[in-house]
Design a protein around this motif. Sequence first.
Motif, PDB file in Angstrom:
ATOM      1  N   PRO A  65       9.031 -82.388  43.949  1.00 30.39           N
ATOM      2  CA  PRO A  65      10.197 -83.145  44.450  1.00 30.39           C
ATOM      3  C   PRO A  65      10.403 -84.432  43.661  1.00 30.39           C
ATOM      4  O   PRO A  65       9.448 -85.085  43.225  1.00 30.39           O
ATOM      5  N   GLU A  66      11.680 -84.762  43.482  1.00 30.58           N
ATOM      6  CA  GLU A  66      12.076 -85.991  42.771  1.00 30.58           C
ATOM      7  C   GLU A  66      11.461 -86.067  41.371  1.00 30.58           C
ATOM      8  O   GLU A  66      11.048 -87.130  40.920  1.00 30.58           O
ATOM      9  N   ALA A  67      11.405 -84.951  40.676  1.00 32.04           N
ATOM     10  CA  ALA A  67      10.835 -84.900  39.317  1.00 32.04           C
ATOM     11  C   ALA A  67      11.962 -84.888  38.289  1.00 32.04           C
ATOM     12  O   ALA A  67      13.007 -84.247  38.486  1.00 32.04           O
ATOM     13  N   LEU A  68      11.762 -85.586  37.185  1.00 31.21           N
ATOM     14  CA  LEU A  68      12.734 -85.616  36.094  1.00 31.21           C
ATOM     15  C   LEU A  68      12.416 -84.488  35.123  1.00 31.21           C
ATOM     16  O   LEU A  68      11.294 -84.379  34.624  1.00 31.21           O
ATOM     17  N   LEU A  69      13.436 -83.642  34.836  1.00 31.58           N
ATOM     18  CA  LEU A  69      13.252 -82.458  33.992  1.00 31.58           C
ATOM     19  C   LEU A  69      14.211 -82.505  32.812  1.00 31.58           C
ATOM     20  O   LEU A  69      15.264 -83.150  32.860  1.00 31.58           O
ATOM     21  N   THR A  70      13.843 -81.833  31.743  1.00 32.73           N
ATOM     22  CA  THR A  70      14.719 -81.622  30.594  1.00 32.73           C
ATOM     23  C   THR A  70      15.022 -80.135  30.471  1.00 32.73           C
ATOM     24  O   THR A  70      14.149 -79.286  30.692  1.00 32.73           O
ATOM     25  N   ILE A  71      16.252 -79.824  30.067  1.00 30.80           N
ATOM     26  CA  ILE A  71      16.702 -78.439  29.918  1.00 30.80           C
ATOM     27  C   ILE A  71      17.179 -78.269  28.481  1.00 30.80           C
ATOM     28  O   ILE A  71      18.089 -78.975  28.031  1.00 30.80           O
ATOM     29  N   LEU A  72      16.567 -77.313  27.745  1.00 33.63           N
ATOM     30  CA  LEU A  72      16.871 -77.092  26.333  1.00 33.63           C
ATOM     31  C   LEU A  72      16.984 -75.607  26.046  1.00 33.63           C
ATOM     32  O   LEU A  72      16.386 -74.773  26.744  1.00 33.63           O
ATOM     33  N   ILE A  73      17.749 -75.294  25.008  1.00 30.45           N
ATOM     34  CA  ILE A  73      17.798 -73.929  24.463  1.00 30.45           C
ATOM     35  C   ILE A  73      16.933 -73.914  23.207  1.00 30.45           C
ATOM     36  O   ILE A  73      17.210 -74.652  22.253  1.00 30.45           O
TER      37      ILE A  73
END
Length: 343
Positions: free
Chosen positions: A53-61
Amino acid sequence: MKRSVSALAALLALAPAALAAPARAAAGPAVGLSASQGGTGGSITVTGSGWRPEALLTILICGQSVPSRGVTGGTGSCANADGRAVTTDARGTFRRRLPVAEPPVPCPCVVHVATVTGAAAEADAAFQVAGHAVEPLPPEAVSGRLSVLTDTRLDGTDGLLTRFGAPAYRTLVFTVGNVGPSPVKDPVFRVGTSHGVFAPQWDEQQWHGTLAPGGRARIALPVELPAGAHGDYTVSLEYGGRVLAEQPWGVDRPWGVTVFWILACVVVPTAVFRLGMTVVDRVRPRGPQGRRARRPCPRLPGLFRHPPRPRLSRPDTAPRTAAALPWFTPDTDRGSATETDAP
């Protein structure tokens, strides 16, 4: 009786949900895509569940990757400029739009989601970028996947010669495990040392052995710095294009070199001066008696002379008798001769 039956019915109704919640938590982070492929210029919707919960994520291809082995080439094989960031909600879920972009390496491609801070976690979902090249995975990605299981450390100490600028040596010790489906034989690691903001200087080192799927091994690799190196360094371990671990290394200043140069600045001029004086003394001309002629010092008459001291006369208390000299005779007495010869 009716109240007991109602309470039992409520418990039975909540039992499936209570059992499903631990099952979802045990499954770990998951990623879902609204489409399995897309072209450049379009976008897809990425959803996730099971995250912190309340975690910062990165999304990449990312390219050259499959979900079962992860991103084999590290973030250098991802379209970082078109990535997105998202924060999970209180239940550990998220939903985010992601533009489709071509990664810098060929496919197979995945949508890679990873945490930025806190405990490391990641998940991948297969995705095909329409019109992008597809090539087989590199051999290290097919053979297996290594991951560091414990914290790395640097063993060793500095010797006396290191204080005088000799190269510093350490041993990088770490434990790796094969988390892939295939064995890994004789893996080649890259050990890099970086100072400040400069890029690491990489050195390839091969470990001889075979790691079966699920196996682990304790590995020690030597690390060396150039002569005279000092300051804060960072030792990086890389395998298959991914940085597995980093370890700081502080090197003291070689004070022995500083002391040596200080002594050299004092001793060398003194030795040159003594040698020059010896040469001057040998080439100096000699005097008539075999001694080396010395340059006379100029004298100023009367400048450094002391004035004569006055003599004090003392009254004579006793009569003085003059001693007769051997050559003094009456014949040579001028007063006697004058009285005799006078008319």
